[in-house]
Design a protein around this motif. Structure first.
Motif, PDB file in Angstrom:
ATOM      1  N   ILE A 144       0.840  -1.206   0.000  1.00 11.69           N
ATOM      2  CA  ILE A 144       0.000   0.000   0.000  1.00 11.69           C
ATOM      3  C   ILE A 144       0.869   1.247   0.000  1.00 11.69           C
ATOM      4  N   VAL A 145       1.824   1.308   0.918  1.00 10.61           N
ATOM      5  CA  VAL A 145       2.716   2.471   0.999  1.00 10.61           C
ATOM      6  C   VAL A 145       3.525   2.609  -0.288  1.00 10.61           C
ATOM      7  N   GLY A 146       3.895   1.487  -0.879  1.00 12.77           N
ATOM      8  CA  GLY A 146       4.687   1.496  -2.107  1.00 12.77           C
ATOM      9  C   GLY A 146       3.971   2.069  -3.316  1.00 12.77           C
ATOM     10  N   ALA A 185      -7.637  -4.602   3.950  1.00 18.45           N
ATOM     11  CA  ALA A 185      -6.673  -3.881   3.116  1.00 18.45           C
ATOM     12  C   ALA A 185      -7.267  -2.635   2.470  1.00 18.45           C
ATOM     13  N   ASP A 186      -8.524  -2.690   2.050  1.00 21.25           N
ATOM     14  CA  ASP A 186      -9.126  -1.531   1.388  1.00 21.25           C
ATOM     15  C   ASP A 186      -9.266  -0.352   2.347  1.00 21.25           C
ATOM     16  N   GLU A 187      -9.731  -0.620   3.566  1.00 15.78           N
ATOM     17  CA  GLU A 187      -9.865   0.466   4.541  1.00 15.78           C
ATOM     18  C   GLU A 187      -8.498   1.000   4.937  1.00 15.78           C
ATOM     19  N   LEU A 188      -7.530   0.113   5.134  1.00 13.50           N
ATOM     20  CA  LEU A 188      -6.177   0.565   5.473  1.00 13.50           C
ATOM     21  C   LEU A 188      -5.604   1.425   4.355  1.00 13.50           C
ATOM     22  N   ALA A 189      -5.815   1.026   3.107  1.00 16.96           N
ATOM     23  CA  ALA A 189      -5.315   1.802   1.969  1.00 16.96           C
ATOM     24  C   ALA A 189      -5.900   3.214   1.972  1.00 16.96           C
ATOM     25  N   GLU A 190      -7.186   3.329   2.272  1.00  8.04           N
ATOM     26  CA  GLU A 190      -7.818   4.655   2.343  1.00  8.04           C
ATOM     27  C   GLU A 190      -7.202   5.508   3.447  1.00  8.04           C
ATOM     28  N   LEU A 191      -6.959   4.909   4.606  1.00 10.36           N
ATOM     29  CA  LEU A 191      -6.385   5.662   5.725  1.00 10.36           C
ATOM     30  C   LEU A 191      -4.941   6.062   5.452  1.00 10.36           C
ATOM     31  N   VAL A 192      -4.173   5.169   4.839  1.00  7.38           N
ATOM     32  CA  VAL A 192      -2.781   5.489   4.490  1.00  7.38           C
ATOM     33  C   VAL A 192      -2.753   6.605   3.449  1.00  7.38           C
ATOM     34  N   PHE A 193      -3.621   6.514   2.447  1.00  5.53           N
ATOM     35  CA  PHE A 193      -3.671   7.562   1.419  1.00  5.53           C
ATOM     36  C   PHE A 193      -4.042   8.908   2.041  1.00  5.53           C
ATOM     37  N   PRO A 211      -4.223   5.310  -5.406  1.00  9.32           N
ATOM     38  CA  PRO A 211      -3.726   4.395  -6.424  1.00  9.32           C
ATOM     39  C   PRO A 211      -4.198   2.968  -6.145  1.00  9.32           C
ATOM     40  N   PRO A 212      -4.339   2.144  -7.189  1.00 10.36           N
ATOM     41  CA  PRO A 212      -4.734   0.762  -6.957  1.00 10.36           C
ATOM     42  C   PRO A 212      -3.647   0.028  -6.172  1.00 10.36           C
ATOM     43  N   VAL A 213      -4.074  -0.835  -5.276  1.00 15.62           N
ATOM     44  CA  VAL A 213      -3.132  -1.591  -4.459  1.00 15.62           C
ATOM     45  C   VAL A 213      -2.888  -2.948  -5.111  1.00 15.62           C
ATOM     46  N   PRO A 214      -1.628  -3.241  -5.415  1.00 17.27           N
ATOM     47  CA  PRO A 214      -1.341  -4.547  -6.009  1.00 17.27           C
ATOM     48  C   PRO A 214      -1.624  -5.659  -5.002  1.00 17.27           C
ATOM     49  N   ARG A 215      -2.208  -6.726  -5.427  1.00 19.70           N
ATOM     50  CA  ARG A 215      -2.556  -7.855  -4.530  1.00 19.70           C
ATOM     51  C   ARG A 215      -1.708  -9.058  -4.869  1.00 19.70           C
TER      52      ARG A 215
END
Length: 118
Positions: A11-13, A87-95, A114-118
């Motif tokens: 996510i950070v990447g 992961a989706d909620e974490l991605a929103e919070l990190v963004f 950005p889309p998160v690679p899975r």
């Protein structure tokens, strides 16, 4: 529902101009010199910059997942337990944490998560 450390790193990447700095007990994350997050491997937690209202909402809605870390400069930092978030909620919070710290011109270049690679 739990997020593994490698998912957090992915996510950070996806974010622009992130500089990780590995310390003895944690890694900090900055965007163009401004701090927006931490990762503690021992506790599998992440600290993220948020607005004060978001900090209060997260902690009051799910105190088993979110903890108030501290407030500084008009922002509220939250500790996120990776075991209690997807992961989706974490991605929103990190963004959001990244967006709150990134300069306006960079945010304009990256207006959406950005889309998160899975």
């Amino acid at each position: 529902m739990a997020v593994q450390s490698d998912e957090f790193f992915r996510i950070v990447g996806t974010l622009a101009d992130v500089q990780p700095t590995k310390g003895e007990k944690y890694t900090s994350y900055k965007v163009r010199g401004k701090l927006f997050g931490y990762y503690w491997p021992r506790t599998q937690t992440v600290g993220l910059k948020q607005t004060l209202s978001e900090q209060k909402a997260l902690v009051s809605e799910r105190p088993g997942v979110f903890e108030e870390q501290f407030t500084a400069g008009g922002f509220g930092w939250v500790v996120v337990h990776l075991s209690g978030i997807d992961a989706d909620e974490l991605a929103e919070l990190v963004f959001e944490a990244w967006r709150l710290s990134a300069p306006e011109e960079l945010v304009a270049e990256v207006p959406d998560l950005p889309p998160v690679p899975r």
